[in-house]
Design a protein around this motif. Structure first.
Motif: not given
Length: 121
Positions: A28-42, A46-51
């Motif tokens: 997913l590095v370099g992708s744009v994702v939707k994330v929950p942030l408090k009571d909204r979605v923004t 993605v700058c890094a992915q770790v196991s």
């Protein structure tokens, strides 16, 4: 379980961590994702992915919601990496600019559609 470190596109300076759902196996590095942030979605970059995480958090890490198909060109990530290396800025800079431009264009299309087909009164 896998995790992603993201930077929000709204300018929030800190890097946030989200869990990757087990159904997603792609890098997913370099992708744009939707994330929950408090009571909204923004949107977030993605700058890094770790196991695994270096430290075990004292709170539950929420999973991200979805990967944005922005844009659908398969060479887009590579192009952004080359562009950011050339101009010596983060890819995030270009993603913010392009996303802002796309949003403005979509709003203009909606407005022109409304002007062309006024509601019956």
């Amino acid at each position: 379980m896998s995790y992603i470190h993201v930077k929000l596109l709204n300018g929030f300076p800190q890097i946030l961590t989200y869990a990757v759902p087990a159904t997603i196996t792609q890098d997913l590095v370099g992708s744009v994702v939707k994330v929950p942030l408090k009571d909204r979605v923004t949107s977030a970059y993605v700058c890094a992915q770790v196991s695994e995480l270096k430290q075990i958090p004292s709170f539950i890490i929420k999973p991200f919601l979805s990967v944005e198909l922005f844009p659908q060109d398969t060479q887009y990530k590579s192009f952004l990496q080359q562009l950011s290396a050339y101009y010596q800025v983060e890819s995030l800079h270009f993603i913010k600019r392009i996303k802002h431009f796309v949003n403005q264009e979509a709003e203009a299309q909606i407005e022109s559609s409304i002007d062309a087909h006024p509601a019956n009164e």
